[in-house]
Design a protein around this motif. Sequence first.
Motif, PDB file in Angstrom:
ATOM      1  N   LYS A 187     -23.105  -1.955  -7.200  1.00  0.00           N
ATOM      2  CA  LYS A 187     -22.617  -3.334  -7.160  1.00  0.00           C
ATOM      3  C   LYS A 187     -22.389  -3.867  -5.748  1.00  0.00           C
ATOM      4  CE  LYS A 187     -20.440  -3.150 -11.732  1.00  0.00           C
ATOM      5  NZ  LYS A 187     -19.204  -3.377 -12.510  1.00  0.00           N
ATOM      6  N   GLN A 188     -22.858  -3.122  -4.749  1.00  0.00           N
ATOM      7  CA  GLN A 188     -22.758  -3.596  -3.371  1.00  0.00           C
ATOM      8  C   GLN A 188     -24.148  -3.971  -2.864  1.00  0.00           C
ATOM      9  OE1 GLN A 188     -19.716  -0.179  -2.224  1.00  0.00           O
ATOM     10  NE2 GLN A 188     -19.951  -1.604  -0.503  1.00  0.00           N
ATOM     11  N   LYS A 189     -24.188  -5.035  -2.078  1.00  0.00           N
ATOM     12  CA  LYS A 189     -25.453  -5.563  -1.587  1.00  0.00           C
ATOM     13  C   LYS A 189     -25.888  -4.834  -0.330  1.00  0.00           C
ATOM     14  CE  LYS A 189     -27.587  -9.879   0.036  1.00  0.00           C
ATOM     15  NZ  LYS A 189     -27.363 -11.324   0.294  1.00  0.00           N
ATOM     16  N   LEU A 190     -27.188  -4.549  -0.259  1.00  0.00           N
ATOM     17  CA  LEU A 190     -27.805  -4.000   0.948  1.00  0.00           C
ATOM     18  C   LEU A 190     -28.903  -4.939   1.415  1.00  0.00           C
ATOM     19  CD1 LEU A 190     -27.282  -1.263  -1.071  1.00  0.00           C
ATOM     20  CD2 LEU A 190     -27.790  -0.202   1.141  1.00  0.00           C
ATOM     21  N   SER A 191     -29.003  -5.145   2.711  1.00  0.00           N
ATOM     22  CA  SER A 191     -30.041  -5.984   3.301  1.00  0.00           C
ATOM     23  C   SER A 191     -30.866  -5.149   4.256  1.00  0.00           C
ATOM     24  CB  SER A 191     -29.418  -7.170   4.049  1.00  0.00           C
ATOM     25  OG  SER A 191     -28.740  -8.019   3.151  1.00  0.00           O
ATOM     26  N   VAL A 200     -30.577  -1.187   7.898  1.00  0.00           N
ATOM     27  CA  VAL A 200     -30.145  -1.443   6.524  1.00  0.00           C
ATOM     28  C   VAL A 200     -28.631  -1.622   6.535  1.00  0.00           C
ATOM     29  CG1 VAL A 200     -30.134  -0.636   4.143  1.00  0.00           C
ATOM     30  CG2 VAL A 200     -32.037  -0.023   5.648  1.00  0.00           C
ATOM     31  N   TYR A 201     -28.199  -2.804   6.150  1.00  0.00           N
ATOM     32  CA  TYR A 201     -26.774  -3.130   6.157  1.00  0.00           C
ATOM     33  C   TYR A 201     -26.214  -3.007   4.739  1.00  0.00           C
ATOM     34  CZ  TYR A 201     -27.750  -5.278  10.708  1.00  0.00           C
ATOM     35  OH  TYR A 201     -28.133  -5.516  12.002  1.00  0.00           O
ATOM     36  N   LEU A 202     -25.152  -2.225   4.585  1.00  0.00           N
ATOM     37  CA  LEU A 202     -24.418  -2.153   3.329  1.00  0.00           C
ATOM     38  C   LEU A 202     -23.190  -3.043   3.466  1.00  0.00           C
ATOM     39  CD1 LEU A 202     -23.822  -0.880   0.504  1.00  0.00           C
ATOM     40  CD2 LEU A 202     -22.472   0.854   1.743  1.00  0.00           C
ATOM     41  N   LEU A 203     -23.101  -4.079   2.636  1.00  0.00           N
ATOM     42  CA  LEU A 203     -21.954  -4.970   2.686  1.00  0.00           C
ATOM     43  C   LEU A 203     -20.831  -4.414   1.831  1.00  0.00           C
ATOM     44  CD1 LEU A 203     -23.659  -8.487   2.443  1.00  0.00           C
ATOM     45  CD2 LEU A 203     -23.231  -7.069   4.455  1.00  0.00           C
ATOM     46  N   ASN A 204     -19.612  -4.840   2.130  1.00  0.00           N
ATOM     47  CA  ASN A 204     -18.477  -4.403   1.329  1.00  0.00           C
ATOM     48  C   ASN A 204     -18.536  -5.051  -0.049  1.00  0.00           C
ATOM     49  OD1 ASN A 204     -17.676  -7.032   1.749  1.00  0.00           O
ATOM     50  ND2 ASN A 204     -16.029  -6.522   3.164  1.00  0.00           N
ATOM     51  N   LYS A 205     -17.594  -4.723  -0.910  1.00  0.00           N
ATOM     52  CA  LYS A 205     -17.661  -5.172  -2.301  1.00  0.00           C
ATOM     53  C   LYS A 205     -17.488  -6.674  -2.439  1.00  0.00           C
ATOM     54  CE  LYS A 205     -16.357  -0.766  -4.347  1.00  0.00           C
ATOM     55  NZ  LYS A 205     -15.387  -0.032  -5.213  1.00  0.00           N
ATOM     56  N   LEU A 217     -41.088   0.917   1.501  1.00  0.00           N
ATOM     57  CA  LEU A 217     -39.751   0.391   1.234  1.00  0.00           C
ATOM     58  C   LEU A 217     -39.038   1.235   0.185  1.00  0.00           C
ATOM     59  CD1 LEU A 217     -37.709  -1.868   1.817  1.00  0.00           C
ATOM     60  CD2 LEU A 217     -38.819  -3.219   0.024  1.00  0.00           C
ATOM     61  N   GLU A 218     -39.755   1.698  -0.808  1.00  0.00           N
ATOM     62  CA  GLU A 218     -39.143   2.522  -1.845  1.00  0.00           C
ATOM     63  C   GLU A 218     -38.635   3.840  -1.280  1.00  0.00           C
ATOM     64  OE1 GLU A 218     -42.301   2.569  -4.823  1.00  0.00           O
ATOM     65  OE2 GLU A 218     -41.021   1.347  -6.118  1.00  0.00           O
ATOM     66  N   GLU A 219     -39.406   4.442  -0.355  1.00  0.00           N
ATOM     67  CA  GLU A 219     -38.961   5.689   0.276  1.00  0.00           C
ATOM     68  C   GLU A 219     -37.692   5.459   1.096  1.00  0.00           C
ATOM     69  OE1 GLU A 219     -42.249   6.935   2.600  1.00  0.00           O
ATOM     70  OE2 GLU A 219     -43.255   7.995   0.982  1.00  0.00           O
ATOM     71  N   LEU A 220     -37.662   4.344   1.815  1.00  0.00           N
ATOM     72  CA  LEU A 220     -36.484   4.029   2.622  1.00  0.00           C
ATOM     73  C   LEU A 220     -35.260   3.829   1.738  1.00  0.00           C
ATOM     74  CD1 LEU A 220     -35.069   3.288   5.248  1.00  0.00           C
ATOM     75  CD2 LEU A 220     -35.973   0.970   5.013  1.00  0.00           C
ATOM     76  N   LYS A 221     -35.407   3.086   0.660  1.00  0.00           N
ATOM     77  CA  LYS A 221     -34.277   2.844  -0.235  1.00  0.00           C
ATOM     78  C   LYS A 221     -33.828   4.131  -0.926  1.00  0.00           C
ATOM     79  CE  LYS A 221     -34.847  -1.020  -2.695  1.00  0.00           C
ATOM     80  NZ  LYS A 221     -35.555  -2.139  -3.399  1.00  0.00           N
ATOM     81  N   ASN A 222     -34.770   4.987  -1.216  1.00  0.00           N
ATOM     82  CA  ASN A 222     -34.427   6.279  -1.808  1.00  0.00           C
ATOM     83  C   ASN A 222     -33.615   7.123  -0.828  1.00  0.00           C
ATOM     84  OD1 ASN A 222     -34.758   8.489  -3.864  1.00  0.00           O
ATOM     85  ND2 ASN A 222     -35.833   9.460  -2.153  1.00  0.00           N
TER      86      ASN A 222
END
Length: 372
Positions: free
Chosen positions: A273-277, A295-300, A347-352
């Motif tokens: 439920k957290q957004k990544l850009s 890759v930025y992980l935003l807070n909730k 992109l799929e490898e990076l997200k994995n």
Amino acid sequence: MRKVTILIFTALLYTASYGQTTADLYNSKDYQALIKLEEKGDTLTPEEFYMVGYAFFQLENDEKAILYYDKAIANGFDNGPTHFYKAISLTYMKKYDAAVREIDLALKKEPTNQEYMNQKGLIYKAQGDEEKALDYFEQAIRFPNTYGEPYFWVAYMYHGKKDLEKALRQYYIAVEKVPKKNRYYVAALQSIGQLEYTFTENYQKSAAAYAEAVALEPKDYEVYPKLIKAYNASKEYLKADAVFDLMKVAYKNNELPEMKYKNVGIDEYRWNKQKLSVYKSLDDPKAALDVWYKVYLLNKTGDAVERLFTVEKTIQIAGGSKYVLCEQIKDAHLTYPYGWKTDTISLEELKNAIALVLDNKIQKNASLTSDE
């Protein structure tokens, strides 16, 4: 120069009464030459007064424009177009009550003129009265469709009211009704792309709208990242890469001077439920520690960066990785035992890889402070 649709009223151009030269200047949009007719004073014909006023309008001298429109009207050139353009000048001058009076005079002369009614809506929109603006835009779309633009504004107003379902429906109607040469055709496409991406999450429709917008305005590079994200979200990775490559060429050709950063947003997704850009550098990584992806992980709550991951070039030893997954935490630089041996990172490898870290399935390899 103002982006106002130029109405050439050939029926009003009586060249025999004022000479071919004036008509040529008007039709060729030679506004600097037209305003020199001011030197003739009140010896100008009514049509010439109108044309000189229009030239001043295009050169953004609204006071002079209104002066000459008034001269045209006083001398018998009292028609819809003269009142229409006078209303636009008054709107630019924020004299809204007077602008409404003029547009009403134009509508009295041409009661079903769609462009005039659209302008009445724009006058109220300029004042911030969105309800009245919407009412007049909706009246305009009930007129014979000779202009198209009010269809965009109806959609735009519902978009502003957060009635996204109706707004999206109206934007689709707009692209059927607005001429492609009108800039609001592309604006409608971009709004469709946005709403299909964020509201319906129909990424293929979003990509189709953005792709058409890019095809019509290929130098509008601000739309390219939106198209890339839509393609990646719909898993059309090759198309996304192709658009990124176009941006890369433009970047190397110095066609992106307005860009403050060298990274392009290429994807957005969620974990727990957290957004990544995801951002990708337009510069090819050449030296060790050069960053290729961020890759930025935003807070909730989505209003701050919680974690920042990077893919960095490393010193490749035979059989080893050419790029490694890292993380930046305050003054620390973390390296994870996860890398890529080639210049191709899907992109799929990076997200994995990011998911493995977030799920605590791989641990950091080393931690270096900024002072080390």
